[in-house]
Design a protein around this motif. Structure first.
Motif, PDB file in Angstrom:
ATOM      1  N   THR A   1       0.844  -1.198   0.000  1.00 54.45           N
ATOM      2  CA  THR A   1       0.000   0.000   0.000  1.00 54.45           C
ATOM      3  C   THR A   1       0.873   1.240   0.000  1.00 54.45           C
ATOM      4  N   ARG A   2       0.383   2.260  -0.679  1.00 52.12           N
ATOM      5  CA  ARG A   2       1.069   3.544  -0.729  1.00 52.12           C
ATOM      6  C   ARG A   2       0.897   4.289   0.577  1.00 52.12           C
ATOM      7  N   ALA A   3       1.679   5.326   0.775  1.00 54.36           N
ATOM      8  CA  ALA A   3       1.522   6.174   1.957  1.00 54.36           C
ATOM      9  C   ALA A   3       0.133   6.790   1.956  1.00 54.36           C
ATOM     10  N   MET A   4      -0.415   6.995   3.150  1.00 55.43           N
ATOM     11  CA  MET A   4      -1.772   7.528   3.221  1.00 55.43           C
ATOM     12  C   MET A   4      -1.794   9.030   2.977  1.00 55.43           C
ATOM     13  N   ASP A   5      -2.957   9.498   2.551  1.00 52.30           N
ATOM     14  CA  ASP A   5      -3.175  10.914   2.275  1.00 52.30           C
ATOM     15  C   ASP A   5      -3.608  11.626   3.546  1.00 52.30           C
ATOM     16  N   ASP A   6      -3.690  12.952   3.465  1.00 51.07           N
ATOM     17  CA  ASP A   6      -4.220  13.746   4.574  1.00 51.07           C
ATOM     18  C   ASP A   6      -5.679  13.371   4.806  1.00 51.07           C
ATOM     19  N   LEU A   7      -6.109  13.505   6.056  1.00 52.93           N
ATOM     20  CA  LEU A   7      -7.500  13.227   6.407  1.00 52.93           C
ATOM     21  C   LEU A   7      -8.288  14.520   6.327  1.00 52.93           C
ATOM     22  N   HIS A   8      -9.382  14.519   5.563  1.00 51.60           N
ATOM     23  CA  HIS A   8     -10.217  15.708   5.405  1.00 51.60           C
ATOM     24  C   HIS A   8     -11.514  15.508   6.181  1.00 51.60           C
ATOM     25  N   VAL A   9     -11.805  16.465   7.063  1.00 52.67           N
ATOM     26  CA  VAL A   9     -13.058  16.471   7.814  1.00 52.67           C
ATOM     27  C   VAL A   9     -13.941  17.516   7.148  1.00 52.67           C
ATOM     28  N   PRO A  10     -15.165  17.152   6.773  1.00 53.37           N
ATOM     29  CA  PRO A  10     -16.017  18.092   6.039  1.00 53.37           C
ATOM     30  C   PRO A  10     -16.404  19.317   6.870  1.00 53.37           C
ATOM     31  N   PRO A  11     -16.725  20.432   6.210  1.00 52.95           N
ATOM     32  CA  PRO A  11     -17.118  21.644   6.934  1.00 52.95           C
ATOM     33  C   PRO A  11     -18.425  21.450   7.694  1.00 52.95           C
ATOM     34  N   GLY A  12     -18.588  22.254   8.728  1.00 52.61           N
ATOM     35  CA  GLY A  12     -19.800  22.214   9.539  1.00 52.61           C
ATOM     36  C   GLY A  12     -19.657  23.170  10.704  1.00 52.61           C
ATOM     37  N   PRO A  13     -20.586  23.124  11.653  1.00 54.15           N
ATOM     38  CA  PRO A  13     -20.493  24.010  12.820  1.00 54.15           C
ATOM     39  C   PRO A  13     -19.198  23.751  13.592  1.00 54.15           C
ATOM     40  N   GLY A  14     -18.512  24.815  13.945  1.00 52.85           N
ATOM     41  CA  GLY A  14     -17.242  24.685  14.658  1.00 52.85           C
ATOM     42  C   GLY A  14     -16.032  24.674  13.749  1.00 52.85           C
ATOM     43  N   ALA A  15     -16.227  24.323  12.494  1.00 50.36           N
ATOM     44  CA  ALA A  15     -15.152  24.321  11.499  1.00 50.36           C
ATOM     45  C   ALA A  15     -15.769  24.639  10.140  1.00 50.36           C
ATOM     46  N   PRO A  16     -16.030  25.922   9.867  1.00 46.46           N
ATOM     47  CA  PRO A  16     -16.722  26.277   8.621  1.00 46.46           C
ATOM     48  C   PRO A  16     -15.953  25.913   7.356  1.00 46.46           C
ATOM     49  N   ASP A  17     -14.628  25.808   7.449  1.00 44.88           N
ATOM     50  CA  ASP A  17     -13.829  25.432   6.283  1.00 44.88           C
ATOM     51  C   ASP A  17     -13.437  23.965   6.312  1.00 44.88           C
ATOM     52  N   GLY A  18     -13.905  23.222   7.316  1.00 41.94           N
ATOM     53  CA  GLY A  18     -13.509  21.831   7.469  1.00 41.94           C
ATOM     54  C   GLY A  18     -12.129  21.752   8.110  1.00 41.94           C
ATOM     55  N   LEU A  19     -11.624  20.541   8.239  1.00 44.32           N
ATOM     56  CA  LEU A  19     -10.287  20.322   8.803  1.00 44.32           C
ATOM     57  C   LEU A  19      -9.463  19.482   7.852  1.00 44.32           C
ATOM     58  N   ARG A  20      -8.180  19.704   7.857  1.00 46.51           N
ATOM     59  CA  ARG A  20      -7.240  18.880   7.110  1.00 46.51           C
ATOM     60  C   ARG A  20      -6.184  18.420   8.088  1.00 46.51           C
ATOM     61  N   ILE A  21      -6.160  17.137   8.369  1.00 44.77           N
ATOM     62  CA  ILE A  21      -5.184  16.579   9.303  1.00 44.77           C
ATOM     63  C   ILE A  21      -4.064  15.963   8.481  1.00 44.77           C
ATOM     64  N   PRO A  22      -2.835  16.467   8.634  1.00 46.76           N
ATOM     65  CA  PRO A  22      -1.715  15.945   7.841  1.00 46.76           C
ATOM     66  C   PRO A  22      -1.493  14.455   8.099  1.00 46.76           C
ATOM     67  N   ALA A  23      -1.124  13.740   7.053  1.00 46.40           N
ATOM     68  CA  ALA A  23      -0.899  12.298   7.165  1.00 46.40           C
ATOM     69  C   ALA A  23       0.198  11.978   8.169  1.00 46.40           C
ATOM     70  N   GLY A  24       1.157  12.884   8.339  1.00 44.68           N
ATOM     71  CA  GLY A  24       2.251  12.653   9.280  1.00 44.68           C
ATOM     72  C   GLY A  24       1.800  12.612  10.734  1.00 44.68           C
ATOM     73  N   GLU A  25       0.624  13.174  11.042  1.00 44.17           N
ATOM     74  CA  GLU A  25       0.117  13.166  12.412  1.00 44.17           C
ATOM     75  C   GLU A  25      -0.740  11.940  12.704  1.00 44.17           C
ATOM     76  N   LEU A  26      -1.062  11.162  11.660  1.00 41.52           N
ATOM     77  CA  LEU A  26      -1.868   9.960  11.827  1.00 41.52           C
ATOM     78  C   LEU A  26      -0.946   8.743  11.910  1.00 41.52           C
ATOM     79  N   THR A  27      -1.300   7.800  12.741  1.00 45.51           N
ATOM     80  CA  THR A  27      -0.528   6.569  12.892  1.00 45.51           C
ATOM     81  C   THR A  27      -1.441   5.388  12.608  1.00 45.51           C
ATOM     82  N   GLU A  28      -1.011   4.504  11.706  1.00 45.02           N
ATOM     83  CA  GLU A  28      -1.774   3.305  11.384  1.00 45.02           C
ATOM     84  C   GLU A  28      -1.020   2.084  11.888  1.00 45.02           C
ATOM     85  N   ARG A  29      -1.765   1.170  12.535  1.00 44.95           N
ATOM     86  CA  ARG A  29      -1.206  -0.123  12.934  1.00 44.95           C
ATOM     87  C   ARG A  29      -2.111  -1.204  12.374  1.00 44.95           C
TER      88      ARG A  29
END
Length: 163
Positions: A15-43
């Motif tokens: 498997t290739r390296a994972m992409d950034d995680l995108h959280v859709p916009p909504g209350p509390g985050a009108p532009d959504g969130l982008r969590i960098p792949a480097g901050e996520l850990t997969e086991r």
């Protein structure tokens, strides 16, 4: 061939390296969130779910972790809300989501990412302020009538008074 997988060395899948995680916009985050792949850990580990004969040999279960206390994608207000809302799911400030409902690791990775995004989406919603309201005149009247009625019922349970 799926987009995030490439075939090499005979029949093994890598498997290739994972992409950034995108959280859709909504209350509390009108532009959504982008969590960098480097901050996520997969086991990956063996899954107890479906898989037939390959269930004990393939690492299809996915655990996706995000350290809420150190992530750069949340504002201080969002971080505080997430830490309060997900306190029971955190272990040392780290949020971990597991997925083993599918037979393939690829689908479990996608399911874990969706679940993590959904948890964050729900946790960053700011609380709705309570509006103060007064009971209406009719509701106050009904309440007092019910109290009088209950008092009458209890009064009738007493022994009759002697004259």
């Amino acid at each position: 061939m799926p987009r995030s997988q490439s075939r090499s060395q005979g029949s093994k899948w890598h498997t290739r390296a994972m992409d950034d995680l995108h959280v859709p916009p909504g209350p509390g985050a009108p532009d959504g969130l982008r969590i960098p792949a480097g901050e996520l850990t997969e086991r990956f580990s063996h899954s107890s779910g479906p898989g037939g004969q390959a269930v004990n040999t393939s690492d299809s279960r996915v655990q996706l972790s995000l350290d809420i206390s150190t992530t750069t994608s949340l504002t201080p207000a969002q971080r505080t809300r997430v830490l309060q809302a997900l306190a029971s799911k955190l272990s040392g400030g780290v949020l971990t989501v597991s997925s083993s409902e599918h037979r393939s690791q690829f689908r479990n990775r996608a399911a874990a990412r969706e679940r993590l995004a959904q948890l964050l989406r729900e946790a960053i919603v700011p609380p709705v302020p309570r509006r103060k309201t007064k009971p209406s005149r009719a509701s106050r009247r009904r309440r007092l009538e019910n109290k009088k009625h209950r008092a009458e019922i209890k009064r009738n349970r007493r022994r009759p008074e002697r004259d």
